[in-house]
Design an enzyme around this catalytic site. Sequence first.
Site, PDB file in Angstrom:
ATOM      1  N   ASP A 196      78.354 -11.353  50.761  1.00  0.00           N
ATOM      2  CA  ASP A 196      79.348 -11.049  50.198  1.00  0.00           C
ATOM      3  C   ASP A 196      80.536 -10.530  51.325  1.00  0.00           C
ATOM      4  OD1 ASP A 196      78.749 -11.382  47.583  1.00  0.00           O
ATOM      5  OD2 ASP A 196      78.446  -9.708  47.362  1.00  0.00           O
ATOM      6  N   ASP A 198      81.910  -8.189  52.314  1.00  0.00           N
ATOM      7  CA  ASP A 198      82.138  -6.220  52.158  1.00  0.00           C
ATOM      8  C   ASP A 198      80.744  -6.010  52.647  1.00  0.00           C
ATOM      9  OD1 ASP A 198      81.035  -7.287  50.155  1.00  0.00           O
ATOM     10  OD2 ASP A 198      82.933  -5.768  49.055  1.00  0.00           O
ATOM     11  N   TRP A 258      82.094 -10.132  36.985  1.00  0.00           N
ATOM     12  CA  TRP A 258      81.415  -9.737  37.077  1.00  0.00           C
ATOM     13  C   TRP A 258      79.493  -9.297  37.106  1.00  0.00           C
ATOM     14  CZ3 TRP A 258      77.994  -5.654  37.033  1.00  0.00           C
ATOM     15  CH2 TRP A 258      77.448  -5.244  38.505  1.00  0.00           C
ATOM     16  N   GLU A 261      74.587 -12.864  37.960  1.00  0.00           N
ATOM     17  CA  GLU A 261      74.299 -14.304  38.627  1.00  0.00           C
ATOM     18  C   GLU A 261      73.368 -14.822  39.845  1.00  0.00           C
ATOM     19  OE1 GLU A 261      76.622 -12.727  39.111  1.00  0.00           O
ATOM     20  OE2 GLU A 261      76.663 -12.959  41.495  1.00  0.00           O
ATOM     21  N   ASP A 262      73.457 -13.751  40.341  1.00  0.00           N
ATOM     22  CA  ASP A 262      72.079 -13.359  41.416  1.00  0.00           C
ATOM     23  C   ASP A 262      71.133 -13.080  40.744  1.00  0.00           C
ATOM     24  OD1 ASP A 262      73.487 -11.021  40.824  1.00  0.00           O
ATOM     25  OD2 ASP A 262      73.086  -9.580  41.708  1.00  0.00           O
ATOM     26  N   MET A 288      78.532  -1.197  52.899  1.00  0.00           N
ATOM     27  CA  MET A 288      79.161  -2.344  52.372  1.00  0.00           C
ATOM     28  C   MET A 288      80.669  -0.781  52.380  1.00  0.00           C
ATOM     29  SD  MET A 288      79.036  -1.931  47.775  1.00  0.00           S
ATOM     30  CE  MET A 288      79.647  -3.980  47.238  1.00  0.00           C
ATOM     31  N   HIS A 291      85.686  -0.599  47.648  1.00  0.00           N
ATOM     32  CA  HIS A 291      86.917  -0.880  47.231  1.00  0.00           C
ATOM     33  C   HIS A 291      87.148  -1.071  45.618  1.00  0.00           C
ATOM     34  CE1 HIS A 291      84.836  -4.548  46.107  1.00  0.00           C
ATOM     35  NE2 HIS A 291      83.603  -4.631  46.623  1.00  0.00           N
ATOM     36  N   ARG A 293      87.315  -2.184  42.080  1.00  0.00           N
ATOM     37  CA  ARG A 293      86.681  -3.800  41.444  1.00  0.00           C
ATOM     38  C   ARG A 293      88.012  -4.615  41.385  1.00  0.00           C
ATOM     39  NH1 ARG A 293      83.045  -5.563  39.054  1.00  0.00           N
ATOM     40  NH2 ARG A 293      81.676  -3.147  38.791  1.00  0.00           N
TER      41      ARG A 293
END
Length: 345
Positions: A196, A198, A258, A261-262, A288, A291, A293
């Site tokens: 990712d 971030d 969101w 998938e992981d 991280m 932020h 969404r």
Amino acid sequence: MTGDSSVNFNVLNRICKLVVVLCFLHIAVIFVFYVRSMDSPFGFRSQHSTRNDTKRQEAAVEPAEQAEQATEIKLEKCPETSPLLVGPLRVEFNTHVSLDQIKKDNPNVQLGGRYQPKDCEALQKVAIIIPFRNRDEHLKFWLHYLHPILQRQQLDYGVYIINQEGDETFNRAKLLNVGYVEALKEYDYDCFVFSDVDLIPMDDRNIYRCFQQPRHLSVSMDKFGYRLPYNQYFGGVSSMSKDQYLKINGFPNNYWGWGGEDDDIYNRLSFRGMSISRPDGEVGKCRMIRHDRDRQNDPNPQRFDRIAHTRDTMDKDGLNTLTYQLVSVEKLDLYTKITVNVGKP
Ligand code: BGC
């Protein structure tokens, strides 16, 4: 003088002339061989060059050829543990970073975000794949922190930002599949780090490379109180060799929005008999960038149902069914930006 003695004299005279001619011939042959054995302006060269001859030849090589030869010299393999690592790092996001400054700070990073150690041959060729949309501020921090870390880790690496075009729902795993395919078009990578944008590691001993088993790298995130949220968690930053990735038919293409998938990727790995390797909690610390969404990345309500069916879907949905439109490939100073249209749900 008798007739006999005059005949003898004539024979002797002829023999002498023959000897003289043979001597000349002999000298001539020796001369030719002598000249041929030297570096002569006549261009003769010995077939069997001695060590000194080789040295002379090397000295005669033009500078351009010398440079070419130098790059061909085989470097020694880099050590298993890089001597350049420094351990824990201070990571903060309240400073200003600019691309110009990052470029100046990393003069050895080549166009497209490519790097190879100068003094040794890297143990792995690593493509770093980052799914992306509208996160330029985060990307600057990632580049600012990661380029120096990856160089200290003595990796032969390239950074690929896979930018989803348009405003449709975000699809992280499909972008990762695109990154795998596009990076391989450029270079013979043997390892893929999926990150990712971030997430920043807080210790450079957390090596961004591949291991015997698929690797989860972001194991203790500040967001989760520096521990795993659950044992099967495989989100954030992970790495897989080409073989490991191919064994699971890549990642799912149909997780829009969101989440999930992981977990599907974790299921795929475990259904193919692999386990997860991880650094320890100290080395695996990372931060991280906070932020809100993103727009068009709301939690995917179908994720629970999809995760429950990975075993049935994994061979029908993945690298073997990946389709997308390549919009552009931009070679920028610190990374390669690949913009794609991945369609919509
Ligand atoms: C989601 C994952 C996510 C994890 C941690 C899970 O519920 O399915 O995609 O990475 O939560 O936030």
